[in-house]
Design a protein around this motif. Structure first.
Motif, PDB file in Angstrom:
ATOM      1  N   ASN A 319       0.486   5.803   8.033  1.00  0.00           N
ATOM      2  CA  ASN A 319      -0.948   5.945   8.288  1.00  0.00           C
ATOM      3  C   ASN A 319      -1.766   4.731   7.843  1.00  0.00           C
ATOM      4  OD1 ASN A 319      -0.387   8.444   9.249  1.00  0.00           O
ATOM      5  ND2 ASN A 319      -1.076   9.572   7.440  1.00  0.00           N
ATOM      6  N   SER A 320      -1.078   3.708   7.361  1.00  0.00           N
ATOM      7  CA  SER A 320      -1.815   2.545   6.835  1.00  0.00           C
ATOM      8  C   SER A 320      -2.571   1.819   7.956  1.00  0.00           C
ATOM      9  CB  SER A 320      -0.818   1.588   6.159  1.00  0.00           C
ATOM     10  OG  SER A 320      -1.474   0.400   5.855  1.00  0.00           O
ATOM     11  N   GLN A 321      -3.798   1.406   7.640  1.00  0.00           N
ATOM     12  CA  GLN A 321      -4.603   0.661   8.624  1.00  0.00           C
ATOM     13  C   GLN A 321      -4.094  -0.775   8.770  1.00  0.00           C
ATOM     14  OE1 GLN A 321      -7.072   2.176  10.365  1.00  0.00           O
ATOM     15  NE2 GLN A 321      -6.329   3.976   9.265  1.00  0.00           N
ATOM     16  N   LYS A 322      -3.417  -1.241   7.719  1.00  0.00           N
ATOM     17  CA  LYS A 322      -2.933  -2.628   7.737  1.00  0.00           C
ATOM     18  C   LYS A 322      -1.421  -2.641   7.997  1.00  0.00           C
ATOM     19  CE  LYS A 322      -6.173  -4.065   4.209  1.00  0.00           C
ATOM     20  NZ  LYS A 322      -6.315  -4.396   2.799  1.00  0.00           N
ATOM     21  N   PRO A 323      -0.884  -3.769   8.476  1.00  0.00           N
ATOM     22  CA  PRO A 323       0.575  -3.868   8.602  1.00  0.00           C
ATOM     23  C   PRO A 323       1.237  -3.737   7.224  1.00  0.00           C
ATOM     24  CG  PRO A 323      -0.520  -5.677   9.732  1.00  0.00           C
ATOM     25  CD  PRO A 323      -1.576  -4.979   8.931  1.00  0.00           C
ATOM     26  N   VAL A 324       2.426  -3.173   7.199  1.00  0.00           N
ATOM     27  CA  VAL A 324       3.135  -2.985   5.919  1.00  0.00           C
ATOM     28  C   VAL A 324       4.564  -3.517   6.053  1.00  0.00           C
ATOM     29  CG1 VAL A 324       3.800  -1.313   4.134  1.00  0.00           C
ATOM     30  CG2 VAL A 324       1.837  -0.821   5.610  1.00  0.00           C
ATOM     31  N   ALA A 325       4.981  -4.286   5.040  1.00  0.00           N
ATOM     32  CA  ALA A 325       6.389  -4.696   4.958  1.00  0.00           C
ATOM     33  C   ALA A 325       7.079  -3.708   4.022  1.00  0.00           C
ATOM     34  CB  ALA A 325       6.475  -6.113   4.393  1.00  0.00           C
ATOM     35  N   VAL A 326       8.148  -3.063   4.509  1.00  0.00           N
ATOM     36  CA  VAL A 326       8.878  -2.110   3.662  1.00  0.00           C
ATOM     37  C   VAL A 326      10.224  -2.735   3.317  1.00  0.00           C
ATOM     38  CG1 VAL A 326       9.826   0.219   3.507  1.00  0.00           C
ATOM     39  CG2 VAL A 326       7.718  -0.180   4.804  1.00  0.00           C
ATOM     40  N   GLY A 327      10.405  -3.024   2.039  1.00  0.00           N
ATOM     41  CA  GLY A 327      11.633  -3.694   1.608  1.00  0.00           C
ATOM     42  C   GLY A 327      12.588  -2.701   0.966  1.00  0.00           C
ATOM     43  N   THR A 378      16.859  -5.230   3.153  1.00  0.00           N
ATOM     44  CA  THR A 378      16.359  -5.134   4.521  1.00  0.00           C
ATOM     45  C   THR A 378      14.838  -5.031   4.422  1.00  0.00           C
ATOM     46  OG1 THR A 378      18.289  -4.103   5.543  1.00  0.00           O
ATOM     47  CG2 THR A 378      16.176  -3.554   6.524  1.00  0.00           C
ATOM     48  N   VAL A 379      14.150  -5.738   5.282  1.00  0.00           N
ATOM     49  CA  VAL A 379      12.682  -5.624   5.306  1.00  0.00           C
ATOM     50  C   VAL A 379      12.271  -5.159   6.704  1.00  0.00           C
ATOM     51  CG1 VAL A 379      10.463  -6.731   4.875  1.00  0.00           C
ATOM     52  CG2 VAL A 379      12.492  -7.521   3.644  1.00  0.00           C
ATOM     53  N   LEU A 380      11.542  -4.038   6.750  1.00  0.00           N
ATOM     54  CA  LEU A 380      11.015  -3.540   8.020  1.00  0.00           C
ATOM     55  C   LEU A 380       9.521  -3.843   8.063  1.00  0.00           C
ATOM     56  CD1 LEU A 380      12.675   0.010   8.129  1.00  0.00           C
ATOM     57  CD2 LEU A 380      13.568  -2.139   9.020  1.00  0.00           C
ATOM     58  N   PHE A 381       9.056  -4.326   9.189  1.00  0.00           N
ATOM     59  CA  PHE A 381       7.627  -4.646   9.318  1.00  0.00           C
ATOM     60  C   PHE A 381       6.986  -3.580  10.205  1.00  0.00           C
ATOM     61  CE2 PHE A 381       9.868  -8.446   8.227  1.00  0.00           C
ATOM     62  CZ  PHE A 381       9.056  -9.057   7.270  1.00  0.00           C
ATOM     63  N   PHE A 382       6.059  -2.799   9.626  1.00  0.00           N
ATOM     64  CA  PHE A 382       5.399  -1.701  10.343  1.00  0.00           C
ATOM     65  C   PHE A 382       3.983  -2.096  10.765  1.00  0.00           C
ATOM     66  CE2 PHE A 382       7.863   2.239   9.866  1.00  0.00           C
ATOM     67  CZ  PHE A 382       8.855   1.829   8.993  1.00  0.00           C
ATOM     68  N   GLU A 383       3.615  -1.715  11.967  1.00  0.00           N
ATOM     69  CA  GLU A 383       2.219  -1.824  12.386  1.00  0.00           C
ATOM     70  C   GLU A 383       1.890  -0.545  13.155  1.00  0.00           C
ATOM     71  OE1 GLU A 383       1.208  -5.180  14.873  1.00  0.00           O
ATOM     72  OE2 GLU A 383      -0.678  -5.387  13.791  1.00  0.00           O
ATOM     73  N   LYS A 384       0.796   0.100  12.778  1.00  0.00           N
ATOM     74  CA  LYS A 384       0.370   1.377  13.383  1.00  0.00           C
ATOM     75  C   LYS A 384       1.521   2.396  13.416  1.00  0.00           C
ATOM     76  CE  LYS A 384      -3.316  -0.613  16.078  1.00  0.00           C
ATOM     77  NZ  LYS A 384      -3.354  -1.669  17.034  1.00  0.00           N
ATOM     78  N   LEU A 404       5.248 -12.824   9.506  1.00  0.00           N
ATOM     79  CA  LEU A 404       3.896 -12.517   8.996  1.00  0.00           C
ATOM     80  C   LEU A 404       2.804 -13.243   9.785  1.00  0.00           C
ATOM     81  CD1 LEU A 404       4.497 -12.441   5.128  1.00  0.00           C
ATOM     82  CD2 LEU A 404       4.210 -10.514   6.689  1.00  0.00           C
ATOM     83  N   LYS A 405       3.165 -14.435  10.300  1.00  0.00           N
ATOM     84  CA  LYS A 405       2.189 -15.213  11.077  1.00  0.00           C
ATOM     85  C   LYS A 405       1.653 -14.418  12.267  1.00  0.00           C
ATOM     86  CE  LYS A 405       3.903 -19.753  10.662  1.00  0.00           C
ATOM     87  NZ  LYS A 405       4.936 -20.498  11.351  1.00  0.00           N
ATOM     88  N   ASN A 406       2.486 -13.539  12.813  1.00  0.00           N
ATOM     89  CA  ASN A 406       2.094 -12.800  14.015  1.00  0.00           C
ATOM     90  C   ASN A 406       1.139 -11.643  13.744  1.00  0.00           C
ATOM     91  OD1 ASN A 406       3.649 -14.417  15.690  1.00  0.00           O
ATOM     92  ND2 ASN A 406       5.492 -13.272  15.126  1.00  0.00           N
ATOM     93  N   PHE A 407       0.902 -11.343  12.464  1.00  0.00           N
ATOM     94  CA  PHE A 407      -0.016 -10.223  12.172  1.00  0.00           C
ATOM     95  C   PHE A 407      -1.461 -10.700  12.158  1.00  0.00           C
ATOM     96  CE2 PHE A 407       3.832  -8.337  10.091  1.00  0.00           C
ATOM     97  CZ  PHE A 407       3.952  -7.259  10.961  1.00  0.00           C
TER      98      PHE A 407
END
Ligand SMILES: Cc1cc2nc3c(=O)[nH]c(=O)nc-3n(C[C@H](O)[C@H](O)[C@H](O)COP(=O)(O)OP(=O)(O)OC[C@H]3O[C@@H](n4cnc5c(N)ncnc54)[C@H](O)[C@@H]3O)c2cc1C
Length: 407
Positions: A319-327, A378-384, A404-407
């Protein structure tokens, strides 16, 4: 949706379900039990329950399960008389559809459906069950100390139970449908049984009738070769012609073994996350009250943990409004934690436009398997709420920067 959403839905009110109810209630989970018959399961069908720890000789099964039911209700367990005919998944919820046409929604489901021994269908069997007719040697063998019993069945279970009965009974006669060369059990068990002086055999026979005035007295057999009847005096009849789970309505959703038992892991979780199975219905070694209640306790604790993980992850990541990196990292691989510290520094360079959450895999196995995390780091990058990129194993900090540049 206007439907009430339960934390846990327990299907089946035998010992396994009731124990799960006690543990769920004590953890303050909103819990509903759906039971198609009377509470207590198989236990209400027999008189004595003498091997449940703490309940000594002469204990009545109905009293033991009655007390379990009161205990669960004390902790807030709610109960409805309903037969579940289907389980469906809807978004992140589990839905139990009942014969009466209702739907019950829940975050987790605990299947405690039990099993039924296969009956002979012979005259007198029903009336004399618990009065000399038994389907469980572990439960009832001790009542036949130095007496004579007959065992009906041709498979592994029948032969193993007959061997067990010889520890108590004076004489054990095994009745089989086929000849001595066609016994359906494994060779080693058969050889042991053949060598046991307390065991004798009657071949090519089926049970026609069990007779007795309030207690088993004789067994009438039909010889399948000549059709003739013979009557045998006995103190007990042990029937081992199979035990059946009633799980066919689950086969589209949940992994069952070739006999229909539900496959679980050691947390009682089935092949579907958040759905657990306990007691006789699962693929297990010993089907008894003591193991059913143990399964129930484990499943309830696992269900609670699963919900906690879901809630926490939903809030911080999905539910985060911002992108999240999950490591993901592991205690067993300390380097993975070091790599994630580096990743964290780089994420922090975004000055809050991307956040980071670190997860130790052994504590969040469900999450790791949901996102197919097979190695650490492992790092997962979440958006919406969606994974839009991932890095696994050996990757460089440049790889992190370029994502990260793409966010
Ligand atoms: C004759 C006999 C004697 C035994 N003696 C002993 C003994 O002395 N000691 C011992 O430890 N064990 C004994 N056992 C075994 C013991 O009773 C079981 O291991 C135990 O009851 C298993 O508990 P459970 O909760 O898994 O399932 P069960 O007791 O079978 O309960 C399952 C419940 O689920 C309900 N249910 C099933 N399907 C649905 C559905 N679709 N919707 C809603 N409800 C559903 C059923 O109505 C039932 O009430 C005996 C068993 C038998 C048959």
């Amino acid at each position: 949706m206007n439907q009430e959403i339960w934390d846990a839905l327990i299907i089946g009110g035998g010992p396994g379900g009731l124990a799960a109810g006690i543990y769920c209630g004590r953890s303050k989970l909103e819990t509903l039990m759906l039971e198609k018959g009377s509470l207590g399961g198989q236990v209400v069908e027999y008189e004595e329950l003498e091997n449940y720890p703490g309940f000594r000789r002469g204990s009545k099964g109905t009293e033991v399960v009655g007390s379990m039911a009161e205990h669960a209700k004390d902790f807030g367990l709610q109960i409805e008389k309903e037969e579940v005919i289907k389980i469906e998944l809807e978004d992140n919820l589990k839905v139990a559809v009942t014969k009466s046409g209702k739907k019950y929604y829940a975050k987790t489901v605990i299947l405690a459906l039990g099993a039924k021994p296969r009956f002979l269908g012979a005259k007198g069997e029903k009336e004399l069950t618990g009065k000399g007719v038994s389907y469980c040697a572990t439960c009832d063998a001790s009542f036949f100390e130095e007496l004579e019993v007959m065992v009906i069945g041709n498979g592994d279970k029948a032969i193993e139970e007959a061997m067990y009965l010889t520890k108590f009974a004076e004489k054990v006669t095994i009745v089989i449908r086929r000849g001595m060369t066609e016994i359906g059990a494994n060779k080693v068990s058969v050889e042991k049984a053949l060598a046991n002086p307390k065991i004798s055999w009657i071949c090519h026979s089926t049970v026609e009738e069990i007779k007795g005035d309030g207690i088993v007295e004789t067994l009438v057999l039909r010889n399948l070769k000549d059709g003739g009847l013979s009557e045998h005096t006995t103190d007990g009849v042990f029937v081992f012609i199979g035990i059946e789970p009633k799980t066919s309505f689950l086969s589209d959703l949940i992994e069952l073994d070739s006999h229909g038992w539900i496959v679980t892991d050691d947390k009682m979780e089935t092949s579907v996350e958040g759905i657990y199975a306990v007691g006789d219905v699962r693929n297990k070694y010993l089907r008894q009250v003591v193991t059913a209640v143990s399964d129930g306790a484990i499943a309830a604790v696992a269900a609670e943990k699963y919900m906690e993980e879901q809630e926490d992850f939903r809030e911080r990541v999905l539910n985060s409004q911002k992108p999240v990196a999950v490591g993901f990292w592991s205690m067993d691989k300390k380097e993975s934690a070091v790599v994630l510290e580096e990743v964290e520094k780089i994420v922090n360079e975004t000055e809050g436009s991307v956040t980071i959450t670190k997860i130790e895999v052994s504590k969040k196995q469900e999450l790791a398997s949901r996102y197919d995390v097979k190695e650490v780091p492992t790092v997962l990058f979440f958006e919406k709420g969606q994974v839009i990129n991932r890095l696994s194993g050996s990757f460089s900090m440049e790889d992190v920067r370029s994502i990260l540049k793409n966010f």
